[in-house]
Scaffold this active site. Structure first.
Site, PDB file in Angstrom:
ATOM      1  CG  ASN A 119      -0.214  -0.685   2.520  1.00  0.00           C
ATOM      2  OD1 ASN A 119       0.263  -1.118   2.572  1.00  0.00           O
ATOM      3  ND2 ASN A 119      -0.597   0.852   3.490  1.00  0.00           N
ATOM      4  CB  ALA A 164     -15.875  -1.819  -1.183  1.00  0.00           C
ATOM      5  CB  CYS A 166      -4.843   3.978   8.895  1.00  0.00           C
ATOM      6  SG  CYS A 166      -3.751   2.544   8.583  1.00  0.00           S
TER       7      CYS A 166
HETATM    8  C1  LIG Z   1      -2.782  -3.912   1.985  1.00  0.00           C
HETATM    9  C2  LIG Z   1      -3.920  -3.118   2.614  1.00  0.00           C
HETATM   10  N1  LIG Z   1      -4.570  -3.915   3.289  1.00  0.00           N
HETATM   11  C3  LIG Z   1      -5.725  -3.336   4.211  1.00  0.00           C
HETATM   12  C4  LIG Z   1      -6.081  -2.478   4.317  1.00  0.00           C
HETATM   13  C5  LIG Z   1      -7.468  -3.043   5.550  1.00  0.00           C
HETATM   14  O1  LIG Z   1      -8.831  -2.080   4.811  1.00  0.00           O
HETATM   15  P1  LIG Z   1      -9.819  -1.309   5.101  1.00  0.00           P
HETATM   16  O2  LIG Z   1      -9.160  -0.307   5.578  1.00  0.00           O
HETATM   17  O3  LIG Z   1     -10.769  -1.364   4.079  1.00  0.00           O
HETATM   18  O4  LIG Z   1     -10.492  -2.291   6.648  1.00  0.00           O
HETATM   19  C6  LIG Z   1      -5.520  -1.452   3.734  1.00  0.00           C
HETATM   20  C7  LIG Z   1      -6.262  -0.269   3.939  1.00  0.00           C
HETATM   21  O5  LIG Z   1      -6.246   0.478   4.624  1.00  0.00           O
HETATM   22  C8  LIG Z   1      -4.766  -1.712   3.117  1.00  0.00           C
HETATM   23  O6  LIG Z   1      -3.885  -0.871   1.977  1.00  0.00           O
END
Ligand SMILES: Cc1ncc(COP(=O)(O)O)c(C=O)c1O
Ligand SMILES: Cc1ncc(COP(=O)(O)O)c(C=O)c1O
Lengths: 392, 145, 392, 145
Positions: free
Chosen positions: C152, C201, C326
């Site tokens: 990410n 999503a 986050c």
């Molecule tokens: C690689 C990856 N895994 C997990 C997540 C978690 O997804 P969510 O925030 O929709 O729970 C994210 C994004 O925040 C992500 O980029």
């Protein structure tokens, strides 16, 4: 489709148009991630906290005590599993009731398989927990009492304040599944001695897929969902901003209209109950006559089976439920109806009608007529009814 | 959830009722499971099923399978009726949801139970018919209203 | 607010208007609970399964292998914790990497506290897992390999097929966090030997608060959320019907446009990378030049700090990110940038720009100009830059 | 996240720069934590801070606290400057988010470090001033581009 009569508001409710309107900007315009530092996204953080504030106020809680989840089920799982884990050193005993929602029951059963001991309290014939049994069930190893605020099938409201007092006196955490009760009846977490409380937006004209767990300040409890630092590091995952905003709006409206709504629903409910009991023989009302949710009516019609009844009501555009929605399709009769002492064959013949303020007297009248017709038709094909009339 | 055929047989069940002094009556299932089927057969001297009626306490699938089963046995000989399986009932209904397959078993058993009763009453032995095991094995206590 | 330039699509994306349109009827009209027996609600069950089918197709999977969750984080938690539990008898060892999202890392850390052993694999300077290290890390007790599909922060895409082969050869389950990769790059779970896959999503122009876990047929894994019988009894809780429908629509569009979109994004991304590297001195590109997500650019600007840069970009209406969204607000530099070998001071000065097909060359030009100005301004106030120029 | 005052001092930081042959220079913080502040003081013979400049590598709060700190010390005597605490810097900025409080500590320390340097250079002892502990305690290895 012809106009339907929706009498299954305990399963889920229509999302209010005002709620959808409140959510809409957060999909396509203010779509930022609340954790981002830029201004464009920080407005979403504000929106989330505004909703949190509305909910905290509805509970008499502090804004820092409300944690959003992906629904009521997750909140129940979180409260129970994470408490069990956090207080393992203190003990392994949990007290609950036989009439909880599966979100609580199956979580407790899971814990039983993992070294915890669970006491499932009986309820009386109206579905009310016996407080003396609760007191007796408490052991030095008891770490949690989890008892639902109001039952989803028969609508019975528990003596929550008394349970809270017992929990506090014995220094045991008290969680309540208020998915059916929140914003329907008065709740004050401090007055009632509630340490944790679960709720779900779609039961109060909010969107599906969003709930919260209230956690009293000072209650140490682990995370259920690990990851990012959202929800004060207690519940990871990108915030469902539109969902949260919709939840906030739904609570705002539900709290503002609660009194009037309850009054209207109770009137309609009592009219329904009165007619059905008077006009359909061999019928009983399940649950407590007074300590019940304003919108809940639950009947057992002897000699007939619930699913057949539901399908025939459906053919008349009436949406209703026998057990709880998520277990229909299962072959077991409702555990709640068995717990209040109904024999299997009668538990099988139950019907839950849960109203909303939008229902009318005309709808109720039509429904009662249809119930009469259908019950009559089904009894005429029932071998149990045949046996019964022969015996007479 | 249900096929059109199931819905048709559920909303307009064929052959609902009782037969006075039936040649054979069979009741299977139990209230605990939520399904009870009773089948009445009127069988003539040549062994042909002249009339059939049923009563069912149960879900939509239970009603529909009972209704379909009565249609399938009507006019058949005892031997032919014996060959009706839960599969033939299901097929005639264009299928059932997996959780409802047991209802079709019940229909098969109801036929067998009625035939067994007929055989016993007439003191004959029907080749290939075993004493049906399913029956209302416990009377539920009744409660006060 | 003036027109903003949104370059943070890895944090979250704008929900497409078509997606919102698809969702809308499920709030106020078709609001029934999919588990209900009546016709009015069973259309919702169909809608949910249609979305499930769209997603299954996008993965090359069977419709029965897709389970909806409350987001990507829940899917990651589920895959890892429930596998750990289900295969406890076989072993207690899990292999992952140092560059996973916190949803995976913190879940693994949680398991470490509960008797599991976790190997965190190194990556090379481009962020790619070393396959020989992976092979060497496997023990008789290894029950799970969990390696993200694409990172990410730096966008690096892992050799998933090779990892899948290693997992299969050693009869170990393979989970991949594809939250950033799903519907952005080609994925076929069977060809790639993937046993479980998480997605969310809101990363692909769908709504927030909905994700899924793909679970290959035959993989035994427990539930994370216990309760009702939803999602083939594996994930309890009333289905988020609008969310699921929106997810389905978003996937449908994302899959149909994937090729063109990627082409457009790669062109714009490469233009951005080229200009920044050419025009801003003391700058590096993080991640692999080729094996990277079409929309990801990640730079480190020496001598300056990321948050200051972000705020100044924000003042110019440019939405961007340093570490992952986050964790901003935390004081630690990105664990991913440290894992690819950046020293702390340089990791601190990183900037992630993640494009969408809606971005224009004009936006990129404006952004590059602003980056140049701001980096220059910040360097002029930086004691590190002062030291550096003095040393020269 | 930040107050208007913080944003003002961040976007228009006062007294950025260096002072040639400063009376005292102090550098605190380290790259690992992401904040480094350097403060230059020009102090006249009467012990009054005539000029002050800073350079900061750090987040918005770090820049703003540095800027505010320079405004607070300018024109003060050494003794008065010593009384400036992180709290006074924070108050002057109308507060900082909890995670950013450490930045204001850094500002206080930067003043102290510069004063310490001034004292050492002039071989004087400033009452109440201790040798600042914070400093760039490890040079990070540099990498190739
Ligand atoms: C690689 C990856 N895994 C997990 C997540 C978690 O997804 P969510 O925030 O929709 O729970 C994210 C994004 O925040 C992500 O980029
Ligand atoms: C009492 C009770 N608890 C928990 C739940 C679960 O809530 P959700 O389906 O929103 O997860 C429900 C409703 O389904 C409920 O009625």
């Amino acid at each position: 489709m012809e106009k339907k009569i929706y009498l299954d508001n305990a399963a889920t409710t229509r999302t209010r148009p005002e709620v959808v309107d409140a959510m809409l900007p957060y999909f396509t315009e203010k779509f930022g991630n609340p954790s981002s530092v830029y201004e464009f996204a920080s407005q979403n953080k504000k929106a989330v906290d505004e909703a949190r504030g509305t909910i905290a106020k509805a509970l008499g809680a502090d804004i820092t005590e409300v944690y959003f989840t992906g629904g009521g089920t997750e909140a129940d799982n979180w409260a129970i599993k994470a408490t069990a884990e956090a207080y393992k050193a203190k003990g392994n005993h949990i007290i609950t009731t036989k009439i909880e929602h599966h979100a609580v029951l199956h979580t407790c059963e899971y814990l039983e398989k993992n070294g915890y001991e669970v006491t499932y309290l009986d309820v009386d014939e109206y579905g009310i927990v016996k407080l003396d049994q609760l007191e007796k069930a408490i052991k030095p190893t008891t770490i949690l009492i989890t008892i639902m605020f109001a039952n989803n099938e028969i609508g019975t409201i528990q003596p929550i304040k008394e349970i809270g007092e017992i929990a506090k006196r014995n220094k045991i955490l008290f969680h309540t599944d208020a998915v059916q009760a929140f914003a329907q009846v008065d709740i004050n977490v401090n007055d009632m001695g509630i340490d944790m409380l679960s709720a779900s937006a779609h039961k109060l004209n909010g969107p599906k897929g969003i709930g919260f767990l209230y956690i009293k300040k000072g209650v140490k409890i682990r995370s259920l969902i690990h990851g990012g630092a959202q929800e004060r590091q207690r519940r990871a995952g990108t915030e469902n901003v539109p969902g949260v905003v919709g939840f906030g709006k739904a609570v705002e409206i539900a709290m503002a209209t609660m009194e009037d709504r309850a009054k209207k629903e109770i009137e309609l409910r009592d009219y329904l109950i009165k007619r059905v009991l008077a006009e359909v023989p061999y019928t009983r009302l399940n649950g407590d006559r007074v300590k019940r949710l304003p919108n809940n009516a639950n009947f057992s019609f002897q000699f007939i089976e619930g699913e057949s009844l539901l399908i025939m009501l459906d053919m008349n555009h009436i949406c209703a439920s026998s057990g709880s929605a998520c277990t229909s399709g299962s072959l077991d009769p409702s555990h709640v109806l068995l717990a209040i002492g109904l024999p299997h064959e009668i538990a099988h013949g139950s019907l839950r009608l849960t109203l909303s303020e939008d229902n009318t007297v005309e709808e109720i009248d039509y429904t009662v007529e249809k119930i009469k017709e259908i019950v009559d038709k089904l009894r005429k094909m029932s071998p149990l009814y045949e046996d019964f009339t022969r015996k007479r | 959830m249900y096929t059109e055929k199931v819905m048709d047989h559920f909303s307009n069940p064929r052959n609902v009722g009782e037969i006075e002094n039936a040649s054979g009556v069979g009741t299977v299932g139990n209230a605990k499971c939520g399904d009870i089927m009773r089948m009445y057969l009127d069988i003539d001297e040549t062994g042909v099923i002249q009339d059939v009626k049923f009563k069912t306490f149960g879900c939509g699938a239970a009603v529909a399978t009972s209704s379909m089963a009565t249609e399938l046995v009507k006019g058949k000989t005892v031997e032919e009726a014996l060959k009706i399986t839960n599969k033939s009932v299901m097929e005639a209904l264009d299928g059932l949801p997996p959780v409802k397959v047991h209802c079709s078993l019940l229909a098969e058993e109801a036929i067998h139970a009625a035939l067994w009763d007929y055989a016993e009453k007439n003191n004959i032995k029907i080749e290939g018919l075993e004493k049906p095991k399913s029956d209302i094995h416990e009377e539920e206590e009744t409660i006060e209203y």
